[in-house]
Design a protein around this motif. Sequence first.
Motif, PDB file in Angstrom:
ATOM      1  N   LEU A   1     -15.973   2.131  10.125  1.00 38.45           N
ATOM      2  CA  LEU A   1     -16.050   1.179   9.025  1.00 38.45           C
ATOM      3  C   LEU A   1     -17.479   1.080   8.509  1.00 38.45           C
ATOM      4  O   LEU A   1     -17.717   1.073   7.293  1.00 38.45           O
ATOM      5  CB  LEU A   1     -15.552  -0.193   9.481  1.00 38.45           C
ATOM      6  CG  LEU A   1     -14.048  -0.336   9.713  1.00 38.45           C
ATOM      7  CD1 LEU A   1     -13.733  -1.661  10.406  1.00 38.45           C
ATOM      8  CD2 LEU A   1     -13.276  -0.245   8.396  1.00 38.45           C
ATOM      9  N   ARG A   2     -18.425   1.004   9.409  1.00 37.15           N
ATOM     10  CA  ARG A   2     -19.830   0.890   9.000  1.00 37.15           C
ATOM     11  C   ARG A   2     -20.350   2.166   8.363  1.00 37.15           C
ATOM     12  O   ARG A   2     -21.211   2.113   7.479  1.00 37.15           O
ATOM     13  CB  ARG A   2     -20.671   0.511  10.220  1.00 37.15           C
ATOM     14  CG  ARG A   2     -20.468  -0.951  10.635  1.00 37.15           C
ATOM     15  CD  ARG A   2     -21.156  -1.286  11.929  1.00 37.15           C
ATOM     16  NE  ARG A   2     -21.236  -2.737  12.119  1.00 37.15           N
ATOM     17  CZ  ARG A   2     -21.591  -3.337  13.248  1.00 37.15           C
ATOM     18  NH1 ARG A   2     -21.920  -2.588  14.311  1.00 37.15           N
ATOM     19  NH2 ARG A   2     -21.645  -4.638  13.334  1.00 37.15           N
ATOM     20  N   ARG A   3     -19.812   3.271   8.767  1.00 37.46           N
ATOM     21  CA  ARG A   3     -20.249   4.553   8.230  1.00 37.46           C
ATOM     22  C   ARG A   3     -19.667   4.825   6.847  1.00 37.46           C
ATOM     23  O   ARG A   3     -20.336   5.385   5.979  1.00 37.46           O
ATOM     24  CB  ARG A   3     -19.848   5.672   9.203  1.00 37.46           C
ATOM     25  CG  ARG A   3     -20.352   7.061   8.805  1.00 37.46           C
ATOM     26  CD  ARG A   3     -20.041   8.084   9.885  1.00 37.46           C
ATOM     27  NE  ARG A   3     -18.606   8.259  10.113  1.00 37.46           N
ATOM     28  CZ  ARG A   3     -17.959   7.854  11.200  1.00 37.46           C
ATOM     29  NH1 ARG A   3     -18.607   7.239  12.188  1.00 37.46           N
ATOM     30  NH2 ARG A   3     -16.651   8.067  11.335  1.00 37.46           N
ATOM     31  N   GLU A   4     -18.417   4.427   6.624  1.00 38.38           N
ATOM     32  CA  GLU A   4     -17.712   4.831   5.410  1.00 38.38           C
ATOM     33  C   GLU A   4     -17.630   3.752   4.338  1.00 38.38           C
ATOM     34  O   GLU A   4     -17.280   4.053   3.194  1.00 38.38           O
ATOM     35  CB  GLU A   4     -16.301   5.311   5.784  1.00 38.38           C
ATOM     36  CG  GLU A   4     -16.317   6.526   6.704  1.00 38.38           C
ATOM     37  CD  GLU A   4     -14.932   7.120   6.928  1.00 38.38           C
ATOM     38  OE1 GLU A   4     -14.021   6.819   6.125  1.00 38.38           O
ATOM     39  OE2 GLU A   4     -14.768   7.890   7.888  1.00 38.38           O
ATOM     40  N   ILE A   5     -17.934   2.481   4.691  1.00 35.24           N
ATOM     41  CA  ILE A   5     -17.871   1.406   3.706  1.00 35.24           C
ATOM     42  C   ILE A   5     -19.240   0.739   3.651  1.00 35.24           C
ATOM     43  O   ILE A   5     -19.612  -0.028   4.543  1.00 35.24           O
ATOM     44  CB  ILE A   5     -16.786   0.370   4.059  1.00 35.24           C
ATOM     45  CG1 ILE A   5     -15.426   1.053   4.245  1.00 35.24           C
ATOM     46  CG2 ILE A   5     -16.699  -0.691   2.960  1.00 35.24           C
ATOM     47  CD1 ILE A   5     -14.337   0.128   4.720  1.00 35.24           C
ATOM     48  N   GLU A   6     -19.974   1.029   2.608  1.00 37.26           N
ATOM     49  CA  GLU A   6     -21.339   0.518   2.500  1.00 37.26           C
ATOM     50  C   GLU A   6     -21.351  -1.006   2.474  1.00 37.26           C
ATOM     51  O   GLU A   6     -20.619  -1.641   1.701  1.00 37.26           O
ATOM     52  CB  GLU A   6     -21.991   1.063   1.230  1.00 37.26           C
ATOM     53  CG  GLU A   6     -23.441   0.657   1.070  1.00 37.26           C
ATOM     54  CD  GLU A   6     -24.078   1.240  -0.171  1.00 37.26           C
ATOM     55  OE1 GLU A   6     -25.260   0.944  -0.411  1.00 37.26           O
ATOM     56  OE2 GLU A   6     -23.383   1.986  -0.897  1.00 37.26           O
ATOM     57  N   GLY A   7     -22.173  -1.601   3.326  1.00 36.99           N
ATOM     58  CA  GLY A   7     -22.340  -3.051   3.348  1.00 36.99           C
ATOM     59  C   GLY A   7     -21.186  -3.812   3.964  1.00 36.99           C
ATOM     60  O   GLY A   7     -21.102  -5.033   3.796  1.00 36.99           O
ATOM     61  N   ILE A   8     -20.293  -3.159   4.686  1.00 32.82           N
ATOM     62  CA  ILE A   8     -19.113  -3.822   5.228  1.00 32.82           C
ATOM     63  C   ILE A   8     -19.508  -4.962   6.170  1.00 32.82           C
ATOM     64  O   ILE A   8     -20.404  -4.835   6.990  1.00 32.82           O
ATOM     65  CB  ILE A   8     -18.194  -2.816   5.977  1.00 32.82           C
ATOM     66  CG1 ILE A   8     -16.878  -3.483   6.396  1.00 32.82           C
ATOM     67  CG2 ILE A   8     -18.917  -2.221   7.175  1.00 32.82           C
ATOM     68  CD1 ILE A   8     -15.948  -3.800   5.281  1.00 32.82           C
ATOM     69  N   ILE A   9     -18.833  -6.086   6.007  1.00 34.28           N
ATOM     70  CA  ILE A   9     -18.997  -7.249   6.886  1.00 34.28           C
ATOM     71  C   ILE A   9     -17.765  -7.334   7.765  1.00 34.28           C
ATOM     72  O   ILE A   9     -16.629  -7.297   7.264  1.00 34.28           O
ATOM     73  CB  ILE A   9     -19.152  -8.541   6.064  1.00 34.28           C
ATOM     74  CG1 ILE A   9     -20.388  -8.456   5.171  1.00 34.28           C
ATOM     75  CG2 ILE A   9     -19.227  -9.756   6.983  1.00 34.28           C
ATOM     76  CD1 ILE A   9     -21.695  -8.351   5.900  1.00 34.28           C
ATOM     77  N   ILE A  10     -17.967  -7.456   9.065  1.00 33.75           N
ATOM     78  CA  ILE A  10     -16.848  -7.478  10.011  1.00 33.75           C
ATOM     79  C   ILE A  10     -16.824  -8.815  10.734  1.00 33.75           C
ATOM     80  O   ILE A  10     -17.820  -9.249  11.311  1.00 33.75           O
ATOM     81  CB  ILE A  10     -16.960  -6.335  11.035  1.00 33.75           C
ATOM     82  CG1 ILE A  10     -17.026  -4.979  10.316  1.00 33.75           C
ATOM     83  CG2 ILE A  10     -15.779  -6.366  12.002  1.00 33.75           C
ATOM     84  CD1 ILE A  10     -17.278  -3.804  11.239  1.00 33.75           C
ATOM     85  N   ARG A  11     -15.678  -9.456  10.687  1.00 35.28           N
ATOM     86  CA  ARG A  11     -15.446 -10.696  11.417  1.00 35.28           C
ATOM     87  C   ARG A  11     -14.387 -10.450  12.482  1.00 35.28           C
ATOM     88  O   ARG A  11     -13.475  -9.631  12.307  1.00 35.28           O
ATOM     89  CB  ARG A  11     -14.973 -11.807  10.478  1.00 35.28           C
ATOM     90  CG  ARG A  11     -14.643 -13.098  11.225  1.00 35.28           C
ATOM     91  CD  ARG A  11     -14.141 -14.211  10.342  1.00 35.28           C
ATOM     92  NE  ARG A  11     -13.726 -15.336  11.163  1.00 35.28           N
ATOM     93  CZ  ARG A  11     -14.551 -16.213  11.719  1.00 35.28           C
ATOM     94  NH1 ARG A  11     -15.852 -16.107  11.526  1.00 35.28           N
ATOM     95  NH2 ARG A  11     -14.087 -17.190  12.466  1.00 35.28           N
ATOM     96  N   THR A  12     -14.472 -11.181  13.595  1.00 37.67           N
ATOM     97  CA  THR A  12     -13.464 -11.046  14.642  1.00 37.67           C
ATOM     98  C   THR A  12     -13.302 -12.352  15.413  1.00 37.67           C
ATOM     99  O   THR A  12     -14.030 -13.329  15.170  1.00 37.67           O
ATOM    100  CB  THR A  12     -13.824  -9.909  15.611  1.00 37.67           C
ATOM    101  OG1 THR A  12     -12.690  -9.624  16.438  1.00 37.67           O
ATOM    102  CG2 THR A  12     -15.005 -10.290  16.490  1.00 37.67           C
TER     103      THR A  12
END
Length: 441
Positions: free
Chosen positions: A288-299
């Motif tokens: 996700l971090r490699r392929e989606i620039e600026g991705i924010i991940i919540r969990t």
Amino acid sequence: MIKHLNKTIAVISLGCDKNRVDTERMLFALSSGGFMLTTEDEAQIIIINTCAFIESARKEAIETILTAAEHKKRRLEKLIVTGCLPQKYLDEIKGELPEVDAFLGVAEYDNILSVIERLYEGERVFDNAATDETEPKGRVLTTAAYAYLKIAEGCDNHCTYCTIPSIRGRYRSRSIESLTVEAQNLAQRGIKELVLVAQDVTRYGADLYGKPSLAPLLQGLSATDIRHIRLLYCYPELVSDELIREIAANDKVVKYIDIPLQHISDRVLRLMGRRGNSDDIKRLINRLRREIEGIIIRTTFMVGFPGETEEDFEKLLAFVREYKLNHAGFFVYSLEKDTPSAKLPDRVDKKTANYRLKALAAAQREVAVEYNRSYVGKVFNVLYEGIDYNKRLFYGITYMSAPDVDPLVYFKADDVDVGNVYRVEITEWKGYDLIGKVGFE
């Protein structure tokens, strides 16, 4: 007819954003009956839409019901309880709560007018049949700039700790066509951001179209006038290649994803009935971090699950520190008697579970400080939501935060309008929240 009763009504919604959508649907039905919404103190009818996911939610629901019942000593005539609590526990609570005039389950929201009419004819109502819902006839929005769009009901995952399948039933998707129509209607009412919710958003469409179809849904919603679409509650094993490509390429899809991981220990994940393992989770985050620039991940993570050892917990703590997810919520396992996990041995005592909870929260605070430091001096688009009169500041959210659960941006400005987006320069932070000023629109 009920529309001639001219009663005042107060509605209390507890629990998750999916419950909020149900409440908005019920408010729409009430609005067609000629009722006037008011405060609890002034209401002749109080409706409480409940959550019953875990013990603390049930406790909150019961306390809210008992507090509302006190109004029967004054103006209150009818008290109605709806949602998950009566759906799951009707037989247990109907005798213990004689103050309640009607108990309605999760498929009864559209029937609220006829239920009120039955109450004023002298009946006490108990309706919690597990029937499929009809398409929503409408909703009264309780939010301004954004709205939740519930794309499916129920759950097929059957995690060993969860009661949702027994409360909400099997997974049932709404069609792309109906959701697209609702999205366009919301856009015409001034909604800028849609927040997609379901118990499992990534399973969307498997029942209707033979395979998970979240990416085609996103394409359909993107054809409307909605500006932004945000994804909550995506199960890691169903975050597919197709979905990742759609998030990356679709300008209307917010570069934000909520993935409830629950744990990182393979042994605990198996006990929980989760399908993936730690290697799968790590690969997904890296991708996700490699392929989606600026991705924010919540969990979200759970501690104190039966059988969780100190070694399991240390793996989770190390993961939080190493992978530095942008937002994380933590909660202690709640034993639910009708779930498979209730039969597991080696229960973790409350003191140990609470210690682990605090340790994880402290680790995540360090992650948040690191991110917040990096934001100072940067300018973000902020969707303005309201005013905090105590702080004497406006507030809103960036793409990095989901409504209601993530940190806010507080800012100074000369003049702002709810629902508009403003360019805010971050000048400092306090706790998890950011503080800034409007530089230019």
